[in-house]
Design an enzyme around this catalytic site. Structure first.
Site, mmCIF file in Angstrom:
data_model
loop_
_atom_site.group_PDB
_atom_site.id
_atom_site.type_symbol
_atom_site.label_atom_id
_atom_site.label_comp_id
_atom_site.label_asym_id
_atom_site.label_seq_id
_atom_site.Cartn_x
_atom_site.Cartn_y
_atom_site.Cartn_z
ATOM 1 N N SER A 84 -6.157 -6.233 11.601
ATOM 2 C CA SER A 84 -6.790 -6.840 11.765
ATOM 3 C C SER A 84 -8.138 -7.602 12.115
ATOM 4 C CB SER A 84 -5.683 -7.409 13.554
ATOM 5 O OG SER A 84 -5.932 -8.715 13.806
ATOM 6 N N ARG B 141 -3.928 -6.517 4.027
ATOM 7 C CA ARG B 141 -2.410 -7.154 4.413
ATOM 8 C C ARG B 141 -2.322 -8.397 4.482
ATOM 9 N NH1 ARG B 141 2.426 -7.315 5.448
ATOM 10 N NH2 ARG B 141 3.199 -7.353 7.356
ATOM 11 N N THR C 126 -2.587 -12.076 17.650
ATOM 12 C CA THR C 126 -2.165 -11.170 18.537
ATOM 13 C C THR C 126 -1.409 -11.828 19.833
ATOM 14 O OG1 THR C 126 -3.462 -9.602 17.714
ATOM 15 C CG2 THR C 126 -2.995 -9.522 19.375
ATOM 16 N N CYS D 172 -3.970 -7.707 -6.335
ATOM 17 C CA CYS D 172 -3.924 -6.786 -5.685
ATOM 18 C C CYS D 172 -5.019 -6.020 -4.874
ATOM 19 C CB CYS D 172 -2.837 -5.522 -5.976
ATOM 20 S SG CYS D 172 -2.988 -3.851 -5.729
ATOM 21 N N CYS E 181 -0.749 1.718 -3.009
ATOM 22 C CA CYS E 181 -0.492 0.414 -1.775
ATOM 23 C C CYS E 181 -0.759 0.893 -0.261
ATOM 24 C CB CYS E 181 1.515 0.604 -2.250
ATOM 25 S SG CYS E 181 2.255 -1.050 -1.223
ATOM 26 N N CYS F 69 0.403 -4.708 1.966
ATOM 27 C CA CYS F 69 0.157 -5.421 1.837
ATOM 28 C C CYS F 69 0.614 -6.893 1.893
ATOM 29 C CB CYS F 69 -1.542 -6.063 1.154
ATOM 30 S SG CYS F 69 -2.027 -6.740 -0.538
ATOM 31 N N CYS G 179 2.329 -8.627 -3.178
ATOM 32 C CA CYS G 179 2.781 -8.952 -4.539
ATOM 33 C C CYS G 179 3.963 -10.090 -4.061
ATOM 34 C CB CYS G 179 2.872 -7.715 -4.880
ATOM 35 S SG CYS G 179 3.037 -6.805 -3.882
#
Lengths: 308, 545, 249
Positions: free
Chosen positions: B53, B301, B337, B490, B513, B516, B519
């Site tokens: 974040s 993310r 948040t 990606c 990977c 996130c 895809c």
């Protein structure tokens, strides 16, 4: 100041790494070496230039360089030495810490640079950092990396040989057998030369193009993750962040682009050779010798050239 | 593989996911009812391992949950001291004047720049002190639904080989059974997907729209560091129809958080969020902060940008969706948040109430959300993100200013999202290729050296966790029409089009990977199914993320 | 027979360590920590020996900070029966650890101590050998195979270029190498059960051991990056360089 070097041997020969330890110890002062084994090895040790004296322990209990008796022997000899040194191989790492404990000394393993008599540089975190440490112990016990010090020559010296008597030590261990790997392919992690292929090898079948070259060099075969993921070779060939970490004297990369994940597994190799068609491949940024070429043309030529 | 014998354990509440929503819910549950057994699982190897974040956070929910958070050492250490919103052109930048009037959402007075991963680690210690059982390294692999009620989850099997057979270290997953299950998986949770489908929770709401955030943490020379500095940008290098922008925050000890978010409703199949993110660093407005520093971490993310219109039904028999699993992010504020935490706390309160009367569905949750500050906050923000989708970046910005100054968020209309993000790509032949400079190795980097800094790892010998529902679709759709957009969106180099010239096929490097979920969202044929790999796999984000 | 397994909490092997800007060490704040991988192998071997009936109890011990109890819990989730935490500074030197372990060995009287061959943070590879020296016990370092029978441990050791077998009189010290076994996962049910296993905490000072380090860290630096070398134009040139310049073939 005088240093005592434990000169380890294999099949009647002084290990090359031990000769590097002699070079390292010479930076600290006079060099005496301890040979536990046959007289012929002691004689070979006497011929190493830079060695001032050979201590020869001929007693049979030392023949296999078992840690328990050998550490006790070193402790009995330690009084006159400021430094006790060995190559950072299986023998040195087995014996020296035990001796250090008996001397109440914290050993310093894997030294790659000697700053002064009490300050040494050694890799930590698998070589991701280099620590400079200073010892406050009266004696320094260290193992040294052979890649960091040139091996001493094996002829030209003429040191006196002095026999040393066996000393008592608890008889708690017994040598049984030794099996040196006699397969034509050495182990990837300990091989002196590694020949490695990437996705540029194109297929499982074509990956075998590397076999004759590996044979000619007595090399182990490795691979990048791309080659493993493409199914050319099994996982145990993988060199890199999530595979094996290797540091051979010669690493030859064929058709490997050189992603950082791969570099993390081989960047400590002494000499890196890269053969790749793509002039932009990142592997060239770390290679000592690069060649922009088709590996399928280069490999057979290399095999021919090596025969000369 | 035949159904293995599973061990089973009963809890009052099971929470899936150890982010701010799940941890706030866990803490609230034990505060309200110290006898409840509360179990929280997290697929990351530790709490915080998968948290990415910005992050500038509003301490509002935290203060409600733990009023003495300061005394307890919550890692909110860098108050925002100055902030700028920049409109970038290729070489220059314009400061948006009167920011607190034009874009009041962006006013960050009283907020803190944090590492959300660190905040979560701290929340976890608070939760554990209260008696919450936290088990990182275990992924929720399946939802247990019995007689149409969610009664818990099954953790993933460990030690399954590539071929899908039990390996020598095989450990079957465990049934964690619960009276109530809270899904706090963050954006596009894989179990949340199952639950939404089973109970048709998205009926009558807008399609969710998403963004992809990519972040780097830099360590810069002390003399350049201005703790508390917040800078956002929009405009260059994105075209007017693409929503997105960059951030840069100075925080901690000589650290800078730099990142970029792009709306996943973008149309240009050649667009590469990763390379956009890299090239923005070359702009003078960003370069001056980072030059002379070193990049120490990387992560990515997806986030939910649909806002109020896209929030699904929140409850179902046996549980609720909380945090970004539901989509509580406040997009114009780019903050989720405080809303995630608040939603977790409200869900916890609803569960405790439902438990008293043994109600199957903690239905009070929806009502509590509507009556809390969450609702008006999201309601007043609801038109801004869709305005960008309707009117483009400049038009959207103008709309946002009008909305803020004249309408004050109380417009009598609501703008809607019409498309799934997977439907918005234009074919390769109709898209223009952007120019992306080569990485210079100092400010800009390639994907793989970036992934390296996320400390991502997956056990090698396990089934690929990214599954093509129909592998034969890739060539005619992804390749022939869109030229493998997955190889560009990606951010971790998982997807590669191999042998492009001779025999194009898709190479999936599942090991890279970073979880996130892009895809799963953006694939034009909705053909990629992101499932949870073996627990503990994925990135290991350090402090700073 | 009781087996004692010392374990260390280290920076997780997936994390690339970062040297602090001031060169004082490696930054470990907020970094994921876990059990030293070689120690996991040691725990696994001990648990297997108990499962085979060669041992009756597996006791794990860690010398370090309070958080090391997480590592001990993991070891118990893998099957160890109980744990001892000896509180000290983070990452004490092998000499100090070996002295602490000697005290514990005197108290616990195990028939076997199995350690990981080295910790992946300081890469010392010394604690097992040093403990063996202090106790006067036999040592089977870098073990790839262990068999216990008739009061002896037969240990296959990984040596340069092969394997050596030694026979040790028990009690003895074994250090685990990578190939000894593949450690099991700590399963969720076992992690839950491990929370209830006994964990005893003692202060290093109570054992009367001098923990003062003998080595002081002058500085820690990142290794210098490799530089690109030269491009060669032909295979002949390459072989010539490798032979005469680099002298590696």
């Amino acid at each position: 100041m005088t240093a005592l070097v434990l000169l380890d041997h294999e099949e009647g020969q002084i290990r090359k790494a031990a000769l590097s330890a002699v070079t390292a110890a010479a930076q600290l002062g006079d060099v005496h070496v301890l040979v536990a084994g046959d007289a012929s090895i002691a004689q070979a040790a006497a011929a190493v230039p830079g060695v001032a004296k050979v201590l020869h322990a001929a007693d049979a209990r030392y023949a296999h360089e078992l840690a328990e008796p050998l550490a006790a022997l070193i402790v009995s000899l330690a009084g006159q030495y400021d430094h006790i040194v060995a190559a950072a191989g299986a023998t040195g790492k087995n014996v020296l810490p035990r001796a250090a404990a008996l001397l109440d000394v914290q050993p310093i393993p894997d030294v790659i640079r000697i700053v002064d008599a009490e300050t040494f540089v050694r890799p930590i975190y698998a070589g991701n950092a280099l620590a400079t440490v200073k010892s406050s112990d009266a004696k320094k016990v260290l193992t040294v990396r052979n890649a960091a010090f040139d091996a001493a020559a094996s002829t030209g010296g003429n040191a006196p040989i002095e026999a040393v008597d066996a000393v008592d030590a608890p008889a708690v261990s017994k040598f049984e057998t030794v099996q040196l790997s006699d397969s034509e392919r050495p182990d990837l992690e300990t091989a002196r030369v590694v020949v490695s292929g990437g996705r540029g090898m194109q297929s499982e079948e074509k990956f075998h193009t590397l076999d004759p070259l590996a044979d000619a060099l007595g090399a182990a075969i490795g691979a990048s993750r791309a080659a493993v993921d493409s199914g050319f070779v099994p996982n145990e060939y993988q060199v890199g962040q999530t595979g094996k970490i290797v540091a051979p004297e010669l690493y030859m990369a064929f058709g490997i682009s050189g992603a950082i994940q791969h570099l993390a597994g081989m960047k400590d190799s002494r000499v890196i050779v890269a053969i790749n068609k793509d002039p932009e491949a990142p592997i060239f940024q770390v290679a000592d010798y690069g060649m922009e070429a088709d590996l399928f043309e280069v490999v057979p030529q290399l095999v021919e050239e090596l025969k000369k | 593989m035949s159904e293995p014998v599973r061990e089973s354990m009963e809890f009052d509440v099971v929470i899936v996911g150890g982010g701010p929503a799940g941890l706030a819910a866990a803490i609230r549950l034990r505060q309200l009812s110290p006898d409840l057994s509360v179990c929280l699982i997290e697929k990351g190897s530790e709490i915080g391992a998968h948290i990415v974040s910005g992050a500038v956070i509003e301490p509002r929910a935290l203060a409600e949950l733990i009023p003495d958070w300061k005394e307890r050492g919550a890692p909110l250490n860098t108050p925002v001291t100055s902030e700028d919103m920049l409109y970038l052109t290729e070489t220059g930048s314009l400061r948006v004047p009167l920011l607190d009037k034009v874009m009041p959402h962006m006013a960050n007075h009283g907020n803190y720049i944090v590492s959300l991963g660190e905040v979560c680690r701290w929340l976890a210690t608070q939760a554990e002190e209260l008696g919450v059982e936290i088990y990182p390294g275990f992924a929720g692999a399946d939802v247990i639904i019995e007689r149409n009620r969610v009664v818990g989850v099954v953790t993933g099997d460990m030690g399954v080989t590539k071929e899908g057979t039990p390996g020598p270290n095989y450990q079957p997953g465990m049934e964690l059974r619960a009276r109530y299950t809270l899904f706090a998986e963050g954006c596009r949770g894989s179990l949340t997907k199952q639950v939404m489908a089973h109970y048709d929770l998205r009926k009558d709401v807008d399609p969710q729209t998403y963004g992809l955030g990519i972040k780097e943490v830099w360590e810069i020379p002390a003399e350049k560091h201005r703790p508390g500095l917040v800078q956002h940008s929009f405009g260059w290098p994105l075209d007017d129809s693409t929503y997105g922008g960059a951030w840069l925050y100075h925080f901690g000890e000589n650290l800078v958080s730099y990142g970029f978010v792009v709306g996943l409703d973008y149309a240009n199949t050649w667009l590469s969020p990763f390379e956009e993110m890299q090239r923005i660093k070359l702009h003078p407005a960003f370069r001056q902060h980072l030059e002379g520093g070193r990049r120490i971490s990387y992560g990515a993310r997806a986030l939910s940008e649909g806002g109020l219109q896209a929030i699904p039904r929140l409850t179902f028999p046996g549980g609720a969706l909380i945090g970004d699993s539901a989509g509580f992010l406040n997009v114009p504020k780019i903050k989720g948040t405080h809303t995630a935490m608040k939603s977790g706390m409200l869900a916890a309160e609803s569960v405790v109430e439902a438990m008293k009367t043994d109600r199957v569905e903690p239905g009070a949750f929806t009502e509590k959300v509507r009556r809390s500050w969450l609702w008006p906050e999201l309601r007043s923000a609801r038109n801004i993100r869709p305005a960008f989708a309707h009117f483009g970046a400049k038009g959207g910005a103008v709309y946002a200013a009008i909305d803020a100054m004249l309408l004050r968020g109380r417009a009598p209309w609501t703008l809607h999202f019409k498309h799934e993000d997977s439907d918005t790509l234009k074919p390769a032949s109709l898209s223009e290729k952007p120019f992306y400079p080569k990485p210079d190795g100092k400010l800009t980097f390639d994907r793989l050296s970036s992934v390296f800094l996320s400390a991502t790892n997956h056990e090698e010998d396990q089934p690929v966790h990214l599954r093509l529902r129909n592998p034969s679709l890739w060539k005619p759709v992804n390749w022939d029409v869109f030229r493998a957009p997955e190889s560009r969106y990606c951010p971790a180099g998982v997807y590669e089009a191999a042998d492009e010239a001779t025999n194009p096929h898709l190479q999936i490097n599942a090991q890279n990977c970073v979880h996130c979920k892009t895809c799963d969202i953006k694939d034009p044929a909705q053909n990629i199914d992101w499932t949870t790999p073996e627990g503990g796999g994925g990135p290991n984000y350090p402090a700073g993320m | 027979m009781k087996i004692l397994v010392p374990v260390k909490r280290v920076v997780d092997y997936n994390i690339k360590p970062r040297v602090k800007a001031d060169g004082s060490g490696v930054d470990t704040t907020g970094v994921k920590m876990s059990m030293n991988p070689f120690d996991e192998i040691a725990v696994e071997e001990a648990v297997r020996l108990r499962e085979k009936g060669a041992a009756s109890e597996v006791v794990v011990v860690s010398v370090g900070v309070q958080k090391a109890q997480d590592t001990l819990r993991t070891a118990m989730a893998m099957g160890a029966d109980r744990a001892i935490l000896v509180l000290s500074e983070e990452s004490p030197e092998p000499l100090a650890v070996a002295k602490v372990l000697r005290k514990l060995v005197e108290k616990e009287e195990p028939g076997l101590v199995i350690l990981g061959k080295q910790a992946i943070d300081d890469d010392m590879n010394a604690t097992g050998q040093m403990l063996a020296g202090l106790l006067g016990w036999g040592q089977g370092t870098f073990a790839s195979k262990v068999e216990i029978a008739d009061g002896h441990a037969r240990v296959s050791r990984e040596i340069d270029g092969g394997t050596e077998e030694v026979s040790l009189t028990l009690p003895a010290i074994i250090t685990a190498d990578l190939r000894l076994n593949e450690p099991r996962y700590a399963s969720l049910p076992n992690i839950m059960k491990a929370k209830k296993k006994p964990l005893e905490t003692i202060e290093a000072a109570e054992l009367g051991v001098d923990m003062k380090p003998r080595l002081s860290v002058v500085s820690v630096a990142e290794p210098s990056e490799r530089k690109a070398g030269i491009k060669v134009g032909s295979v002949g040139e390459l072989v010539e360089k490798l032979r005469n310049e680099a002298k590696v073939i």
